[in-house]
Design a protein around this motif. Structure first.
Motif, short mmCIF file in Angstrom:
data_model
loop_
_atom_site.label_atom_id
_atom_site.label_comp_id
_atom_site.label_asym_id
_atom_site.label_seq_id
_atom_site.Cartn_x
_atom_site.Cartn_y
_atom_site.Cartn_z
N ARG A 1 0.74 -1.14 -0.04
CA ARG A 1 -0.06 0.13 0.07
C ARG A 1 0.93 1.19 -0.10
NH1 ARG A 1 -3.32 0.66 4.62
NH2 ARG A 1 -4.70 1.89 3.26
N SER A 2 1.90 1.53 0.42
CA SER A 2 3.05 2.35 0.65
C SER A 2 3.67 2.55 -0.54
CB SER A 2 3.86 2.18 1.88
OG SER A 2 2.92 2.23 3.02
N VAL A 3 4.52 1.60 -1.25
CA VAL A 3 5.20 1.71 -2.19
C VAL A 3 4.43 1.89 -3.65
CG1 VAL A 3 7.09 0.86 -3.90
CG2 VAL A 3 6.89 0.24 -1.16
N PRO A 4 4.86 3.08 -4.50
CA PRO A 4 4.24 3.08 -5.62
C PRO A 4 4.16 1.84 -6.46
CG PRO A 4 5.86 5.08 -5.34
CD PRO A 4 5.82 4.15 -4.27
N VAL A 5 2.93 1.66 -7.29
CA VAL A 5 2.79 0.41 -8.13
C VAL A 5 3.97 0.25 -9.24
CG1 VAL A 5 1.30 -0.84 -9.69
CG2 VAL A 5 0.60 0.48 -7.86
N VAL A 6 4.31 1.57 -9.80
CA VAL A 6 5.45 1.32 -10.82
C VAL A 6 6.71 0.78 -10.19
CG1 VAL A 6 6.15 3.63 -10.68
CG2 VAL A 6 6.50 2.57 -12.83
N LEU A 7 7.05 1.12 -9.13
CA LEU A 7 8.22 0.57 -8.19
C LEU A 7 8.27 -0.55 -8.04
CD1 LEU A 7 9.04 3.94 -5.95
CD2 LEU A 7 10.12 3.09 -8.23
N GLN A 8 6.96 -1.28 -7.48
CA GLN A 8 6.81 -2.44 -7.26
C GLN A 8 7.03 -3.65 -8.28
OE1 GLN A 8 3.23 -3.31 -4.75
NE2 GLN A 8 3.06 -1.55 -4.29
N LEU A 9 6.67 -3.03 -9.50
CA LEU A 9 7.07 -3.51 -10.76
C LEU A 9 8.50 -3.61 -11.14
CD1 LEU A 9 4.08 -2.05 -13.14
CD2 LEU A 9 4.18 -4.41 -12.24
N PHE A 10 9.31 -2.73 -10.77
CA PHE A 10 10.65 -2.41 -10.98
C PHE A 10 11.29 -3.65 -10.18
CE2 PHE A 10 10.31 2.15 -12.53
CZ PHE A 10 10.25 1.63 -14.02
N VAL A 11 10.77 -3.67 -8.71
CA VAL A 11 11.45 -4.72 -7.86
C VAL A 11 11.28 -5.99 -8.38
CG1 VAL A 11 11.17 -5.41 -5.59
CG2 VAL A 11 10.91 -2.97 -5.96
N ALA A 12 9.90 -6.23 -8.81
CA ALA A 12 9.70 -7.49 -9.38
C ALA A 12 10.57 -7.87 -10.62
CB ALA A 12 8.20 -7.65 -9.81
N PHE A 13 10.70 -7.02 -11.50
CA PHE A 13 11.46 -7.14 -12.74
C PHE A 13 12.99 -7.18 -12.61
CE2 PHE A 13 13.30 -5.66 -16.80
CZ PHE A 13 12.98 -6.79 -17.70
N TYR A 14 13.51 -6.30 -11.78
CA TYR A 14 14.82 -6.50 -11.31
C TYR A 14 15.36 -6.81 -10.29
CZ TYR A 14 14.71 -2.59 -15.10
OH TYR A 14 14.64 -1.94 -16.24
N GLY A 15 14.45 -7.02 -9.11
CA GLY A 15 15.05 -7.57 -8.00
C GLY A 15 15.02 -9.32 -7.87
N LEU A 16 13.94 -9.69 -8.69
CA LEU A 16 13.51 -11.16 -8.70
C LEU A 16 14.73 -11.90 -9.34
CD1 LEU A 16 11.75 -13.32 -7.57
CD2 LEU A 16 10.57 -13.27 -10.05
N PRO A 17 15.33 -11.58 -10.46
CA PRO A 17 16.40 -12.10 -11.06
C PRO A 17 17.85 -12.20 -9.97
CG PRO A 17 15.57 -10.84 -12.55
CD PRO A 17 15.02 -10.38 -11.17
N ILE A 18 18.14 -11.12 -9.21
CA ILE A 18 18.90 -11.19 -8.45
C ILE A 18 18.78 -12.25 -7.12
CG2 ILE A 18 20.20 -9.68 -6.47
CD1 ILE A 18 19.49 -7.52 -8.28
N LEU A 19 17.55 -12.46 -6.81
CA LEU A 19 17.13 -13.22 -5.64
C LEU A 19 17.29 -14.71 -6.22
CD1 LEU A 19 15.82 -13.70 -3.00
CD2 LEU A 19 13.53 -13.88 -3.95
N VAL A 20 16.93 -15.11 -7.32
CA VAL A 20 17.03 -16.35 -7.97
C VAL A 20 18.67 -16.88 -8.02
CG1 VAL A 20 14.51 -16.62 -8.59
CG2 VAL A 20 16.37 -15.88 -10.01
N GLY A 21 19.16 -15.83 -8.43
CA GLY A 21 20.60 -15.96 -8.97
C GLY A 21 21.40 -16.57 -7.66
N ILE A 22 20.78 -16.04 -6.62
CA ILE A 22 21.77 -16.42 -5.38
C ILE A 22 21.72 -18.06 -5.12
CG2 ILE A 22 21.50 -16.26 -2.77
CD1 ILE A 22 20.45 -13.48 -3.03
N PHE A 23 20.55 -18.49 -5.66
CA PHE A 23 20.43 -20.19 -5.42
C PHE A 23 20.89 -20.63 -6.82
CE2 PHE A 23 17.26 -17.87 -2.78
CZ PHE A 23 17.54 -18.50 -1.52
#
Length: 235
Positions: A58-80
């Motif tokens: 509810r606090s983070v703008p939706v467009v930033l949530q999309l950026f987090v999903a698009f750029y952050g998830l590859p980093i997260l799965v890359g750890i494994f």
């Protein structure tokens, strides 16, 4: 500008827009349901995590949530040691599902709490488990209370789907921009006007469907006091 050419191009991108919308609706509803249950039951640690998730959504703008999903998830799965599998469409569905789930949880929780305490106590006195109480007594009343808010959340979701173009998803909005660039941005007003009509139609359809469920809900009586009878009926 030839609308007979532009409109079919926009309609060709509509299935992806609808796929993202319906996926976010379904996944977001499940996330909201789980988060709401934990927030209502106040399970130690888990409830605090649910509160944190809702606050993020509810606090983070939706467009930033999309950026987090698009750029952050590859980093997260890359750890494994997992290869990058995040496509723009998948990231759009994930980001909007998380957003919709958090927003919708703040519709479900007040609806649950709005049901009178006497209904909870009566169900408990009959020996209902939490699941039985929720399905037989509380949910029928909470659904009617929460339907208007749910309809608003769907409309907001449809609006925010237009933001997925910023992470490369080829939805209706992205296609419209490609069409305008192809025509050297000569027909921006006409293109945006067609988009406005298209999104308005989608929102009106969503509103009409929710309205039908409102009219069919057991407590919907226009101009009359609400009937608090689900518990008695179940007994």
């Amino acid at each position: 500008m030839d609308l007979s050419i532009m409109i079919p191009e926009l309609l060709a991108a509509l299935p992806l827009t609808l796929a993202i919308t319906f996926t976010a609706m379904g996944a977001g509803f499940l996330l909201a349901l789980i988060a709401t249950v934990f927030r209502v039951r106040r399970v130690p640690v888990v409830s605090q995590l649910a509160d944190l998730y809702v606050s993020y959504a509810r606090s983070v703008p939706v467009v930033l949530q999309l950026f987090v999903a698009f750029y952050g998830l590859p980093i997260l799965v890359g750890i494994f040691g997992v290869d990058d599998f995040v496509s723009p469409n998948f990231a759009a569905m994930l980001g909007l599902s998380l957003y919709h789930g958090g927003y919708l949880s703040e519709v479900m929780r007040p609806a649950y709490l709005a049901v009178e305490r006497g209904q909870h106590d009566a169900a408990d006195s009959l020996g209902y488990t939490f699941r039985q109480k929720l399905l037989r007594v509380i949910a029928p009343q909470a659904v009617h209370i929460g339907l208007p808010g749910y309809g608003n959340s769907i409309i907001y979701l449809i609006h925010n789907v237009a933001l997925v173009m910023y992470i490369g998803a080829a939805d209706v909005m992205a296609t419209a921009h490609l069409v305008m660039e192809r025509d050297y941005n000569q027909y921006q007003f006409e293109t945006y006007l067609v988009l406005a009509v298209l999104y308005s139609i989608l929102c009106v359809i969503a509103w009409a469907i929710v309205r039908i469920f409102e009219r069919r809900s057991g407590k919907y009586v226009p101009g009359a006091k609400t009937v608090r009878a689900p518990l008695m009926a179940s007994v």
